[in-house]
Design a protein around this motif. Structure first.
Motif, PDB file in Angstrom:
ATOM      1  N   THR A  43       0.842  -1.283  -0.003  1.00  0.00           N
ATOM      2  CA  THR A  43       0.134  -0.008   0.075  1.00  0.00           C
ATOM      3  C   THR A  43       0.888   1.303   0.158  1.00  0.00           C
ATOM      4  O   THR A  43       0.248   2.095  -0.657  1.00  0.00           O
ATOM      5  CB  THR A  43      -0.873  -0.241   1.140  1.00  0.00           C
ATOM      6  OG1 THR A  43      -0.206  -0.205   2.289  1.00  0.00           O
ATOM      7  CG2 THR A  43      -1.954  -1.106   1.062  1.00  0.00           C
ATOM      8  N   ALA A 217      -2.518  -2.921   6.950  1.00  0.00           N
ATOM      9  CA  ALA A 217      -2.265  -2.345   5.735  1.00  0.00           C
ATOM     10  C   ALA A 217      -2.386  -0.781   5.589  1.00  0.00           C
ATOM     11  O   ALA A 217      -2.168  -0.083   4.801  1.00  0.00           O
ATOM     12  CB  ALA A 217      -3.042  -3.256   4.734  1.00  0.00           C
ATOM     13  N   PRO A 221      -0.917   3.579   3.512  1.00  0.00           N
ATOM     14  CA  PRO A 221      -1.211   4.633   3.037  1.00  0.00           C
ATOM     15  C   PRO A 221      -0.859   6.089   3.929  1.00  0.00           C
ATOM     16  O   PRO A 221      -0.807   7.147   3.461  1.00  0.00           O
ATOM     17  CB  PRO A 221      -2.845   4.597   3.026  1.00  0.00           C
ATOM     18  CG  PRO A 221      -2.893   3.300   2.911  1.00  0.00           C
ATOM     19  CD  PRO A 221      -1.729   2.550   3.685  1.00  0.00           C
TER      20      PRO A 221
END
Length: 572
Positions: A43, A217, A221
């Motif tokens: 990510t 995850a 970002p």
């Protein structure tokens, strides 16, 4: 005496079993930790690419269509191998395949950054007619009607050293290849990782571990947006040039940040995440299977040797069966009309989402006058927590109300429709931008129908300007001009970023009461109305993100449930 011997034998048998069970659990925990780091790197690399696409576009002097192709090369690489990796990878050493994929993903990220080290310094200005002021060491293109024209030729010393090169080149192909390689490496992580967890997680806990992975995850970002904002505020050639000599700022439309640093970080994280996978066994051996193997080994060693020989003899037959089974499974999927229609709808949805997130940073910069660094930071802190909340909400609603397959489909349809309706409101959030030569005539008095081939005005027709040269200045009349020359400016003072241009004939033509008719380096700031629209836009982005994230969970559940039905039909 016999009882003591039996008790001793039972204890001896239990100890190896306990050791194997402990080894199994520890192996699974190592796999889970490695998968978490791999998910973060996956990510992280995706967000770094999205936040850097505008800088890549400027650095390589390519149009948005080419930058879109570069961004889409990840999906192209993924699509080339995902079917084969998902099917054949499950029959091989899955942790090792995931490790190889993570290493390839990291290599692709590093390859993406390599062109920076071979292109030379970024040249953000291409002046032709320049003049130097007494107080300035910088050169600018100005209107030179009654003055001698000085040609800005590159220094021979610099040319020989190869320090200054044009941005436009085919080096972007290496960026495309690196991103495609990143997509190829990412392909085994999700399908093989999820199947491995489903096989060896304690019964009923696989969904819990998958939830942990998806939650972890989200760290990728968050780090990606923060790093993207940080690197976007750094000049592309940081460490190679004197930053005090750079006269543009991150808010200038010609600014290029240190886009390559993000890919180096993402690549190193991906390569590090690949290391633990090579030490994990392909089969953690559940206790029942271990006892059967243990009894067989204690009973007869020759049986194990015979089994090994039989496996080697049937290897070619297994390969042929795998290929045949692959095409049979593919035929079953493609002949399921409902499943194919659902995949087609999902394709349309994801395509629009990818296109939107790819250019959202450029849109915020061009429409609302925000820098890429600011856009990265604001979008990151506003959307990532909301997306996590939306994913949780979607799963909670499905579990709370025990929705059927039809109920899950209705929830997904409702959430996606809400997100789509809010996205339509983006067309209303448009800021008026006054740029002479693009939206207005050069004298600033009349709007133009087309931004291409705008004729010169009487105020700059004798200035011998390069109309393609973009170095915007803001006039005292609030209008942005493409360059000091096209603004009709004939003199300047100040240094670098604080440079002020005077005697600008096009600024005077608008009826400004300022005697100097001056202009400052950089675009004019947006109006207060545009600032309000920006905050409304960010609010709508938050609602959109929540709605789409809530709908993503039902869509994922539909894929798995429909796939299970297809597999059940195949078995029967």
């Amino acid at each position: 005496m016999m009882d003591q011997n039996c008790q001793t034998n039972n204890t001896a048998e239990e100890q190896p079993s306990d050791k194997r069970k402990t080894r199994c659990c520890s192996g699974f925990k190592v796999f889970l930790v490695a998968m978490s780091i791999s998910f973060i790197s996956k990510t992280l690399g995706g967000i770094i690419m999205k936040s850097s696409i505008t800088h890549i576009e400027r650095r390589f002097d390519i149009p948005s269509s080419v930058s879109g192709l570069i961004d889409g090369s990840f999906e192209i690489g993924n699509l080339l191998v995902i079917v084969f990796v998902s099917y054949f990878g499950s029959k091989l050493n899955r942790p090792r395949i995931i490790g190889i994929g993570s290493f390839i993903m990291g290599t692709g990220s590093i390859l993406t950054a390599l062109p920076h080290f071979f292109m030379g310094y970024y040249k953000y200005s291409k002046e032709t007619n320049i003049v130097l002021s007494e107080n300035s060491t910088s050169s600018f293109s100005v209107c030179l009607i009654n003055q001698d024209v000085v040609l800005n030729r590159t220094s021979p010393e610099i040319t020989e050293k190869g320090c200054v090169k044009e941005s436009g080149s085919y080096m972007w192909i290496y960026v495309l290849m690196g991103n495609m390689l990143r997509g190829i490496g990412e392909s085994p992580i999700i399908p093989l990782g999820i199947s491995y967890i489903d096989d060896f997680a304690p019964e009923g806990h696989s969904s819990f571990y998958l939830g942990i992975l998806n939650t972890v995850a989200m760290i990728g970002p968050i780090i990606g947006f923060l790093l993207g904002s940080l690197f976007a505020s750094m000049y592309v050639d940081i460490g190679y040039v004197d930053l005090s000599s750079i006269r543009i700022t991150p808010k200038d439309s010609t600014w290029v940040g240190a886009w390559w640093l993000g890919f180096l970080v993402a690549g190193l994280v991906a390569i590090i995440s690949s290391i633990p996978f090579f030490s994990i066994s392909s089969n953690l051996n559940k206790p029942q299977k271990e006892r059967k193997v243990s009894v067989s080994l204690h009973g007869s060693k020759t049986n194990g040797e015979r089994n090994q020989t039989a496996k080697l003899a049937n290897h070619e037959q297994n390969v042929t069966g795998n290929i045949t089974g692959f095409f049979q499974s593919l035929k079953t999927i493609l002949t399921n009309i409902l499943y194919v229609i659902f995949l087609f709808v999902t394709l349309l949805h994801i395509s629009s989402f990818i296109g939107s997130i790819t250019y959202v940073f450029k849109y915020v910069e061009q429409q609302f006058g925000r820098s890429i660094a600011e856009a990265n930071f604001l979008l990151g802190i506003s959307t990532i927590p909301i997306i996590a909340t939306g994913i949780f909400t979607g799963g909670y609603v499905i579990k709370k109300f025990k929705l059927s397959l039809v109920g899950i489909a209705k929830l997904g349809f409702f959430a996606m429709t809400v997100g789509y309706l809010f996205q339509l409101l983006d067309f209303v959030m448009i800021c008026d931008k006054s740029v002479a030569g693009l939206t207005l005539t050069y004298d600033g008095n009349n709007p133009v129908e087309s931004h291409t081939n705008v004729p010169l005005s009487y105020c700059n027709s004798d200035c011998n300007c390069d109309e393609s040269h973009w170095e915007p200045v803001c006039g005292d009349n609030g209008i942005t001009y493409i360059s000091p020359c096209l603004a009709g400016c004939k003199s300047l003072e100040g240094k670098k970023r604080s440079t002020v241009f005077h005697n600008c004939s096009c600024v005077e033509a608008t009826g400004s009461q300022n005697r100097n008719n001056s202009a400052r380096l950089g675009e004019c700031p947006r109006s207060d109305d545009c600032t309000r629209k920006f905050y409304i836009y960010m609010t709508m982005q938050t609602v959109q993100s929540f709605a789409y994230a809530t709908g993503s969970v039902p869509l994922t559940m539909l894929v798995f449930k429909q796939s299970q039905r297809i597999c059940w039909d195949c078995i029967n």
